[in-house]
Design a protein around this motif. Sequence first.
Motif, PDB file in Angstrom:
ATOM      1  N   LEU A 226      29.951-100.880   1.994  1.00  0.00           N
ATOM      2  CA  LEU A 226      28.649-101.148   2.474  1.00  0.00           C
ATOM      3  C   LEU A 226      28.657-100.520   3.819  1.00  0.00           C
ATOM      4  O   LEU A 226      29.000-101.226   4.757  1.00  0.00           O
ATOM      5  CB  LEU A 226      28.538-102.413   2.126  1.00  0.00           C
ATOM      6  CG  LEU A 226      28.563-103.295   0.825  1.00  0.00           C
ATOM      7  CD1 LEU A 226      28.182-104.587   1.014  1.00  0.00           C
ATOM      8  CD2 LEU A 226      27.758-102.409  -0.258  1.00  0.00           C
ATOM      9  N   LEU A 227      27.801 -99.645   3.967  1.00  0.00           N
ATOM     10  CA  LEU A 227      27.400 -98.866   5.269  1.00  0.00           C
ATOM     11  C   LEU A 227      26.008 -99.222   5.786  1.00  0.00           C
ATOM     12  O   LEU A 227      25.087 -99.186   4.853  1.00  0.00           O
ATOM     13  CB  LEU A 227      27.598 -97.346   5.212  1.00  0.00           C
ATOM     14  CG  LEU A 227      28.877 -96.941   4.954  1.00  0.00           C
ATOM     15  CD1 LEU A 227      29.059 -95.438   5.112  1.00  0.00           C
ATOM     16  CD2 LEU A 227      30.029 -97.388   6.127  1.00  0.00           C
ATOM     17  N   SER A 228      25.674 -99.255   6.943  1.00  0.00           N
ATOM     18  CA  SER A 228      24.427 -99.472   7.437  1.00  0.00           C
ATOM     19  C   SER A 228      24.071 -98.556   8.605  1.00  0.00           C
ATOM     20  O   SER A 228      24.684 -98.243   9.680  1.00  0.00           O
ATOM     21  CB  SER A 228      24.288-100.899   8.011  1.00  0.00           C
ATOM     22  OG  SER A 228      24.427-102.020   7.072  1.00  0.00           O
ATOM     23  N   ASN A 229      23.133 -97.838   8.147  1.00  0.00           N
ATOM     24  CA  ASN A 229      22.833 -96.625   9.153  1.00  0.00           C
ATOM     25  C   ASN A 229      21.319 -96.788   9.648  1.00  0.00           C
ATOM     26  O   ASN A 229      20.560 -97.495   9.003  1.00  0.00           O
ATOM     27  CB  ASN A 229      22.863 -95.157   8.456  1.00  0.00           C
ATOM     28  CG  ASN A 229      24.451 -94.903   8.056  1.00  0.00           C
ATOM     29  OD1 ASN A 229      25.148 -95.297   8.711  1.00  0.00           O
ATOM     30  ND2 ASN A 229      24.462 -94.248   6.939  1.00  0.00           N
ATOM     31  N   SER A 230      20.735 -96.118  10.719  1.00  0.00           N
ATOM     32  CA  SER A 230      19.760 -96.621  11.516  1.00  0.00           C
ATOM     33  C   SER A 230      18.450 -95.904  10.706  1.00  0.00           C
ATOM     34  O   SER A 230      17.364 -96.394  10.951  1.00  0.00           O
ATOM     35  CB  SER A 230      19.634 -96.075  12.729  1.00  0.00           C
ATOM     36  OG  SER A 230      19.825 -94.529  12.904  1.00  0.00           O
ATOM     37  N   ASP A 231      18.645 -94.925   9.860  1.00  0.00           N
ATOM     38  CA  ASP A 231      17.639 -94.528   9.209  1.00  0.00           C
ATOM     39  C   ASP A 231      16.280 -93.981  10.012  1.00  0.00           C
ATOM     40  O   ASP A 231      15.037 -94.344   9.934  1.00  0.00           O
ATOM     41  CB  ASP A 231      16.813 -95.216   8.037  1.00  0.00           C
ATOM     42  CG  ASP A 231      16.074 -94.642   7.123  1.00  0.00           C
ATOM     43  OD1 ASP A 231      15.923 -93.328   7.183  1.00  0.00           O
ATOM     44  OD2 ASP A 231      15.119 -95.245   6.464  1.00  0.00           O
ATOM     45  N   ALA A 232      16.551 -93.406  11.230  1.00  0.00           N
ATOM     46  CA  ALA A 232      15.922 -93.476  12.454  1.00  0.00           C
ATOM     47  C   ALA A 232      14.854 -92.214  12.415  1.00  0.00           C
ATOM     48  O   ALA A 232      15.472 -91.058  12.142  1.00  0.00           O
ATOM     49  CB  ALA A 232      16.774 -93.345  13.793  1.00  0.00           C
ATOM     50  N   HIS A 233      13.461 -92.207  12.446  1.00  0.00           N
ATOM     51  CA  HIS A 233      12.410 -91.248  12.464  1.00  0.00           C
ATOM     52  C   HIS A 233      11.973 -90.874  13.982  1.00  0.00           C
ATOM     53  O   HIS A 233      11.096 -90.232  14.018  1.00  0.00           O
ATOM     54  CB  HIS A 233      11.714 -91.552  11.638  1.00  0.00           C
ATOM     55  CG  HIS A 233      11.801 -91.744  10.111  1.00  0.00           C
ATOM     56  ND1 HIS A 233      11.613 -90.783   9.124  1.00  0.00           N
ATOM     57  CD2 HIS A 233      12.553 -92.721   9.387  1.00  0.00           C
ATOM     58  CE1 HIS A 233      12.051 -91.177   7.923  1.00  0.00           C
ATOM     59  NE2 HIS A 233      12.620 -92.315   8.209  1.00  0.00           N
ATOM     60  N   SER A 234      12.745 -91.689  14.989  1.00  0.00           N
ATOM     61  CA  SER A 234      12.392 -91.239  16.251  1.00  0.00           C
ATOM     62  C   SER A 234      13.494 -91.797  17.201  1.00  0.00           C
ATOM     63  O   SER A 234      14.204 -92.697  16.787  1.00  0.00           O
ATOM     64  CB  SER A 234      11.345 -91.916  16.634  1.00  0.00           C
ATOM     65  OG  SER A 234      11.066 -93.328  16.326  1.00  0.00           O
ATOM     66  N   PRO A 235      13.919 -91.170  18.369  1.00  0.00           N
ATOM     67  CA  PRO A 235      14.942 -91.366  19.085  1.00  0.00           C
ATOM     68  C   PRO A 235      15.329 -92.732  19.312  1.00  0.00           C
ATOM     69  O   PRO A 235      16.496 -93.353  19.438  1.00  0.00           O
ATOM     70  CB  PRO A 235      15.200 -90.530  19.963  1.00  0.00           C
ATOM     71  CG  PRO A 235      14.148 -89.462  19.666  1.00  0.00           C
ATOM     72  CD  PRO A 235      13.161 -89.968  18.648  1.00  0.00           C
ATOM     73  N   ASN A 236      14.316 -93.414  19.897  1.00  0.00           N
ATOM     74  CA  ASN A 236      14.457 -94.945  20.165  1.00  0.00           C
ATOM     75  C   ASN A 236      14.655 -96.017  19.322  1.00  0.00           C
ATOM     76  O   ASN A 236      15.109 -96.784  19.490  1.00  0.00           O
ATOM     77  CB  ASN A 236      13.173 -95.319  21.088  1.00  0.00           C
ATOM     78  CG  ASN A 236      11.951 -95.482  19.914  1.00  0.00           C
ATOM     79  OD1 ASN A 236      11.819 -94.675  19.015  1.00  0.00           O
ATOM     80  ND2 ASN A 236      11.164 -96.793  20.342  1.00  0.00           N
ATOM     81  N   ARG A 237      14.692 -95.397  17.908  1.00  0.00           N
ATOM     82  CA  ARG A 237      15.230 -96.135  16.793  1.00  0.00           C
ATOM     83  C   ARG A 237      16.602 -95.996  16.460  1.00  0.00           C
ATOM     84  O   ARG A 237      17.073 -96.795  15.383  1.00  0.00           O
ATOM     85  CB  ARG A 237      14.285 -96.143  15.409  1.00  0.00           C
ATOM     86  CG  ARG A 237      13.025 -96.791  15.883  1.00  0.00           C
ATOM     87  CD  ARG A 237      11.991 -96.479  14.623  1.00  0.00           C
ATOM     88  NE  ARG A 237      10.774 -96.901  14.847  1.00  0.00           N
ATOM     89  CZ  ARG A 237      10.156 -98.271  14.531  1.00  0.00           C
ATOM     90  NH1 ARG A 237      11.053 -98.940  13.713  1.00  0.00           N
ATOM     91  NH2 ARG A 237       9.045 -98.620  14.655  1.00  0.00           N
TER      92      ARG A 237
END
Length: 393
Positions: free
Chosen positions: A183-194
């Motif tokens: 089970l992996l958890s990734n940031s799914d970031a749509h902007s750098p601060n996320r």
Amino acid sequence: METLARWAKKKGISLLGTGDFTHPTYFAELRSKLVPLGNGLFELKKGEKEVKFILTTELCNIFTQNGKVRRIHNLIFAPSFEVVEAIRSKLGNLGKLSSDGRPIFSFPAKELLKMILDISADCLIIPAHAWTPWFSIFGANSGFDSIEECFGELSPHIHAIETGLSSDPEMNWRLSALDGITLLSNSDAHSPNRLGRETNAFDCDLVYKEIIETIRKKDSKKLLFTIEFFPEEGKYHYDGHRQCGVISSPSQTRASQYLCPNCHKKLTVGVMHRVEELADRPEGFIPKKAIPSIHLIPLEEVIAEALGVRVGTKAVEAEYERLVERGGSEFQILLNATPDELASFVPARTLEGIIRMRQGKVSIIPGHDGVYGKISLFPEKKEGESKEQLKLF
């Protein structure tokens, strides 16, 4: 790339997925700005050297199987520019790579898996945000009830799933079918601060093959824990209807026959409901080889609530930069520094928020139908929120 590296360092991230290697313009930037390290990883030619990169992308497959339209997102990890070139060449004949960072294809996800592994057995394919309603392997509206139903005889090549913001490992532990899945958890970031709002803590050499093997083998000595959003804050955690402002627990949804009590249209079934549908274990069950998780609130959100202002304001940005400069990184502040160490440079109310977060003392109005949940570290000081809302958790 420079911006991503700069923010990764602020967060305390040493290895970052590039994302979007299928897009021609972005791939040209990757080739011009990254240098191979000879171990499957990369670093910037000019700029931040502490942050390493691994080549990744996300693809969308929309297809019909067993009379139902399926919409599945998958992540691909690749070991070299040469392998990426081969992937892009193959996919370029099957869809428009330049139209989106996450291109859409009309063939089944199973065919994607076979295609990628035929190009290189060193690639890794991971179902992305596995529980979101509309575009995921287990999604209520367009997914499957099992990995095997989606990938068939190729299912043994699926070694991991990404749990997504609206679920956490504890929810996934309720499915015995996932016991052998990492089970992996990734940031799914749509902007750098996320970046880093979700991430994975490895204790192994920063080498592509060792990282991939750690994931494939679910090696708990090398994958120590995952860092999680509080899943209730995810925008598809509970059921609901955004237009009517309706938030519904799974039991309430069943009682209302899946219809919005206001407009009587169908409710969007969220992640918690879907997990309960497929679960064969009670809430709170912990498998023997479970890799633990830690739930955090991004530092910007802690600061914003402590100051009583919104995230993204100049006051929050200035205070975030000051704290990270003094504390070393966001993760060092949120995870590792003792309260006494933090007290020397963190204001009292922000420090209180960090301590409450570490203790799990949060109140949350759960996310639903594409609306992020509202998390509170100081609910007793909030005005305008009903007691009923804060009773939910």
